[in-house]
Design a protein around this motif. Structure first.
Motif, mmCIF file in Angstrom:
data_model
loop_
_atom_site.group_PDB
_atom_site.id
_atom_site.type_symbol
_atom_site.label_atom_id
_atom_site.label_comp_id
_atom_site.label_asym_id
_atom_site.label_seq_id
_atom_site.Cartn_x
_atom_site.Cartn_y
_atom_site.Cartn_z
ATOM 1 N N GLY A 24 0.783 -1.222 0.000
ATOM 2 C CA GLY A 24 0.000 0.000 0.000
ATOM 3 C C GLY A 24 0.817 1.275 0.000
ATOM 4 O O GLY A 24 0.254 2.377 -0.034
ATOM 5 N N GLU A 25 2.138 1.158 0.036
ATOM 6 C CA GLU A 25 2.980 2.364 0.061
ATOM 7 C C GLU A 25 3.067 3.032 -1.306
ATOM 8 O O GLU A 25 3.163 4.248 -1.405
ATOM 9 C CB GLU A 25 4.381 2.024 0.578
ATOM 10 N N ASP A 26 3.061 2.241 -2.364
ATOM 11 C CA ASP A 26 3.178 2.765 -3.724
ATOM 12 C C ASP A 26 1.920 2.406 -4.507
ATOM 13 O O ASP A 26 1.697 1.242 -4.820
ATOM 14 C CB ASP A 26 4.407 2.164 -4.405
ATOM 15 N N PRO A 27 1.074 3.386 -4.824
ATOM 16 C CA PRO A 27 -0.181 3.099 -5.531
ATOM 17 C C PRO A 27 0.018 2.358 -6.847
ATOM 18 O O PRO A 27 -0.867 1.599 -7.269
ATOM 19 C CB PRO A 27 -0.769 4.498 -5.775
ATOM 20 N N SER A 28 1.162 2.526 -7.486
ATOM 21 C CA SER A 28 1.391 1.848 -8.759
ATOM 22 C C SER A 28 1.546 0.336 -8.590
ATOM 23 O O SER A 28 1.450 -0.421 -9.562
ATOM 24 C CB SER A 28 2.633 2.415 -9.453
ATOM 25 N N ASN A 29 1.799 -0.115 -7.347
ATOM 26 C CA ASN A 29 1.937 -1.554 -7.084
ATOM 27 C C ASN A 29 0.641 -2.198 -6.613
ATOM 28 O O ASN A 29 0.612 -3.406 -6.354
ATOM 29 C CB ASN A 29 3.013 -1.798 -6.020
ATOM 30 N N ALA A 30 -0.424 -1.418 -6.478
ATOM 31 C CA ALA A 30 -1.659 -1.923 -5.877
ATOM 32 C C ALA A 30 -2.193 -3.157 -6.602
ATOM 33 O O ALA A 30 -2.574 -4.151 -5.968
ATOM 34 C CB ALA A 30 -2.720 -0.826 -5.850
ATOM 35 N N GLY A 31 -2.227 -3.117 -7.916
ATOM 36 C CA GLY A 31 -2.763 -4.247 -8.666
ATOM 37 C C GLY A 31 -1.979 -5.521 -8.425
ATOM 38 O O GLY A 31 -2.562 -6.598 -8.214
ATOM 39 N N ASP A 49 -2.605 -10.648 7.806
ATOM 40 C CA ASP A 49 -2.262 -9.736 8.894
ATOM 41 C C ASP A 49 -1.920 -8.361 8.341
ATOM 42 O O ASP A 49 -1.151 -8.230 7.385
ATOM 43 C CB ASP A 49 -1.050 -10.276 9.658
ATOM 44 N N THR A 50 -2.474 -7.325 8.958
ATOM 45 C CA THR A 50 -2.173 -5.966 8.568
ATOM 46 C C THR A 50 -2.183 -5.092 9.824
ATOM 47 O O THR A 50 -2.195 -5.592 10.943
ATOM 48 C CB THR A 50 -3.177 -5.465 7.481
ATOM 49 N N ALA A 51 -2.142 -3.769 9.636
ATOM 50 C CA ALA A 51 -2.140 -2.841 10.773
ATOM 51 C C ALA A 51 -2.458 -1.446 10.275
ATOM 52 O O ALA A 51 -2.155 -1.094 9.131
ATOM 53 C CB ALA A 51 -0.773 -2.835 11.467
ATOM 54 N N GLU A 52 -3.027 -0.638 11.156
ATOM 55 C CA GLU A 52 -3.328 0.745 10.762
ATOM 56 C C GLU A 52 -2.062 1.530 10.451
ATOM 57 O O GLU A 52 -2.078 2.475 9.664
ATOM 58 C CB GLU A 52 -4.158 1.453 11.830
ATOM 59 N N GLU A 53 -0.931 1.148 11.053
ATOM 60 C CA GLU A 53 0.321 1.877 10.828
ATOM 61 C C GLU A 53 0.961 1.553 9.486
ATOM 62 O O GLU A 53 1.753 2.351 8.973
ATOM 63 C CB GLU A 53 1.314 1.571 11.947
ATOM 64 N N TYR A 54 0.665 0.395 8.916
ATOM 65 C CA TYR A 54 1.309 0.012 7.666
ATOM 66 C C TYR A 54 0.850 0.942 6.541
ATOM 67 O O TYR A 54 -0.335 0.999 6.213
ATOM 68 C CB TYR A 54 0.986 -1.432 7.300
ATOM 69 N N ALA A 55 1.819 1.649 5.960
ATOM 70 C CA ALA A 55 1.540 2.591 4.869
ATOM 71 C C ALA A 55 0.447 3.589 5.253
ATOM 72 O O ALA A 55 -0.349 4.003 4.410
ATOM 73 C CB ALA A 55 1.149 1.850 3.599
ATOM 74 N N GLU A 60 -4.209 -1.617 4.861
ATOM 75 C CA GLU A 60 -5.585 -2.058 5.130
ATOM 76 C C GLU A 60 -6.474 -1.860 3.907
ATOM 77 O O GLU A 60 -7.352 -2.682 3.636
ATOM 78 C CB GLU A 60 -6.151 -1.304 6.333
ATOM 79 N N ARG A 61 -6.263 -0.774 3.182
ATOM 80 C CA ARG A 61 -7.080 -0.536 1.981
ATOM 81 C C ARG A 61 -6.822 -1.605 0.917
ATOM 82 O O ARG A 61 -7.756 -2.085 0.268
ATOM 83 C CB ARG A 61 -6.796 0.855 1.422
ATOM 84 N N ILE A 62 -5.558 -1.985 0.740
ATOM 85 C CA ILE A 62 -5.216 -3.050 -0.212
ATOM 86 C C ILE A 62 -5.877 -4.359 0.208
ATOM 87 O O ILE A 62 -6.479 -5.068 -0.609
ATOM 88 C CB ILE A 62 -3.682 -3.228 -0.293
ATOM 89 N N VAL A 63 -5.769 -4.682 1.488
ATOM 90 C CA VAL A 63 -6.379 -5.911 1.999
ATOM 91 C C VAL A 63 -7.890 -5.860 1.815
ATOM 92 O O VAL A 63 -8.508 -6.842 1.382
ATOM 93 C CB VAL A 63 -6.012 -6.127 3.483
#
Length: 285
Positions: A24-31, A49-55, A60-63
């Motif tokens: 989720g850090e780089d929108p171009s990698n989302a797909g 597993d994810t977290a609110e702090e990640y990116a 969380e949005r990617i997941v």
């Protein structure tokens, strides 16, 4: 897929899940990231597993997008930041995570780190409220000592503490000294993160043994006997521990395939002894 029970509950979930740190850090990698998570789900790795702090919530949005149409088949774990561990802060953070994850409930909600600002009792009181509301099914912690786990369980009251997520890999076996025994005795699942070593620039600790080292050679020799890689040997070694699951990063389809193939076979006694000799528990762990 191999399954283990979550804490004292009757819930069974996969021993190998999908970690999402840095997703989720780089929108171009989302797909590509969504495709990788979907591949893992299709191959039985339904623990994410994810977290609110990640990116900053991006993970969380990617997941959320990856699991939207298969939500009921996924065991979803996320974490509240230590800075949000006041009573109201936990409730607000959970609500925001639910929105980003596009779901009505979180399967397992963890306190990400012990908080220097807020007492464990206050945080766990909010966690219990989330369970009572139906927003969260089960409560856990991350990076907690046995003493802090005891505090958390006391504060949760009727709701069990079911998980402690901690770093665990060949070059950091410190949790074997007190955390693993405590969790085993109290019916708490240990979820190991960074199974291939921490990012040294972040944690300053050893990562996975590099090619050409004697430690890596031992893993490669053992792997060759099973038709497996050194990384798959390391994952299999982690899962020898009763009550342990692990969440390697879901970096791409090939990585996920490799992680999936780390189970379904066993290291023998001689192989385990070789690994023990190469990666001992040290005083510094």
């Amino acid at each position: 897929m191999l399954y283990r029970r979550l804490g004292v509950t009757g819930v069974q979930f996969p021993v190998i899940g999908q970690g999402t740190w840095k997703l989720g850090e780089d929108p171009s990698n989302a797909g590509r990231e969504i495709e990788a998570l979907r591949f893992g789900l299709e191959n039985g790795m339904t623990l994410i597993d994810t977290a609110e702090e990640y990116a900053k919530g991006g993970s969380e949005r990617i997941v959320g997008e990856a699991v939207a149409d298969v939500r009921k088949e996924v065991f979803l774990v996320t974490k509240v930041s230590a800075k949000h561990c006041s009573y109201e802060g936990v409730l607000q953070a959970a609500e925001a995570s639910l929105e980003r994850l596009r779901t009505g409930y979180i399967d397992l909600y963890l306190q990400h780190w012990p908080s220097p600002q807020f007492e464990v009792a206050e945080t766990m009181s909010a966690m219990a409220e989330l369970v009572d509301r139906g927003w969260v099914r089960y409560v856990g912690v991350s990076n907690f000592s046995p003493e802090l786990m005891m505090e958390a369980q006391r504060a949760l009251g009727k709701h069990p503490l079911v998980c402690n997520q901690v770093g665990y890999h060949l070059n950091d076996r410190s949790v074997e000294k007190d955390i693993l025994p405590y969790c085993r005795s109290n019916g708490i699942t240990v979820m190991g993160y960074s199974p291939f070593g921490y990012a040294p620039e972040v944690f300053g600790k050893k990562g996975f043994p590099a090619p050409g080292t004697k430690e890596r050679a031992i893993l490669e020799q053992i792997g060759a006997r099973h038709g497996k890689s050194a990384h798959q040997v390391a994952l299999n070694w982690i899962l020898r521990q009763e009550g342990m699951v692990t969440i390697p990063k879901a970096a791409g389809i090939e990585h996920i395939r490799d992680n999936r193939n780390a189970i379904g076979w066993e290291l023998d006694v001689t192989e385990l002894e070789l690994i023990e000799s190469a990666f001992p528990v040290t005083a510094g762990d």
